[in-house]
Design a protein around this motif. Structure first.
Motif: not given
Length: 238
Positions: A155-177
């Motif tokens: 929902y919140n656009p600000a959560k897009i980079p937060a969710f993606s980057r935090e997942c990537l820090k834990r070695n899981v690449a997530i596609v966000t839209v």
């Protein structure tokens, strides 16, 4: 985008009544849904002759590149003469074409093995397990149960980079839209499940997504009591 399966029987009936054309987008469904992976027409028991234009691509279930348009001879001839993508594009390379042919043979079982049938079983089991686990964690997941495409609503656009980057820090690449691919306040992460994902892959991804979901605050529903993900997926995914 939503991971939903259309109500094709009803759509075909309405189009017949009002003499409208049916254009079927099978970018994600061909090779992934239906009894023998032939797509939503097979899944819903719709005669392909009732669909005027069928479109799909070869980049997902077929592991190649390009796509296809299927229709009447007159339609295909018209597109060949007028479609800019055909007039100014290049042909699929021989290796890519052979990859598509080989993938189709595997899906249809014409390679002399049961790999196609096994892959279909695995993608269904993987999708059911992953979607169910996400929902039990409290995420809002769109789409139908048979779909391997699973949007997790942010929902919140600000959560897009937060969710993606935090997942990537834990070695899981997530596609966000996000916008403009979606309305401004309907941002989501988009999971596409494969038959090649192992139980360990899925469990690892779920653990990371759950941790990051708590961190960025995107679990919009009450979570069910925690169970061991390995045990929950053991019966179906082994």
């Amino acid at each position: 985008m939503e991971g939903e399966l259309c109500k094709l029987l009803e759509i075909v009936a309405i189009c017949k009544k009002y003499k409208a054309y049916v254009y079927l987008d099978e970018a994600h469904s061909i090779g992934a849904v239906g009894k023998t992976e032939k797509g939503v027409c097979e899944l819903f028991g719709v005669d392909t002759a009732d669909v005027d234009i069928m479109m799909g691509n070869f980049t997902k279930s077929f592991g190649s590149c390009g796509g296809y348009i299927a229709g009447s001879k007159e339609l295909i001839q018209y597109l060949k003469y007028t479609c800019p993508a055909h007039l100014y594009g290049t042909s699929i390379s021989p290796p890519a074409a052979q990859q598509i042919i080989s993938a189709i043979k595997v899906i249809l079982g014409e390679d002399g093995s049961s790999r196609g049938a096994q892959k279909l079983v695995r993608i269904r089991e993987n999708s059911t397990f992953f979607r169910s686990a996400l929902q039990k964690m409290g995420f809002e997941v769109l789409g139908d149960n048979d779909s391997p495409v699973m949007p997790i609503m942010l929902y919140n656009p600000a959560k897009i980079p937060a969710f993606s980057r935090e997942c990537l820090k834990r070695n899981v690449a997530i596609v966000t839209v996000g916008f403009p691919a979606t309305p401004l306040l309907l941002a989501r992460a988009r999971i596409c499940i494969s038959s090649s994902h192992t139980k360990e892959d899925l469990v690892k991804a779920l653990e990371v997504i759950s941790t990051v979901g708590d961190l960025v605050g995107i679990k919009y529903f009450p979570a069910e009591p925690k169970k061991d993900l390995q045990e929950e997926g053991m019966v179906k995914l082994d």
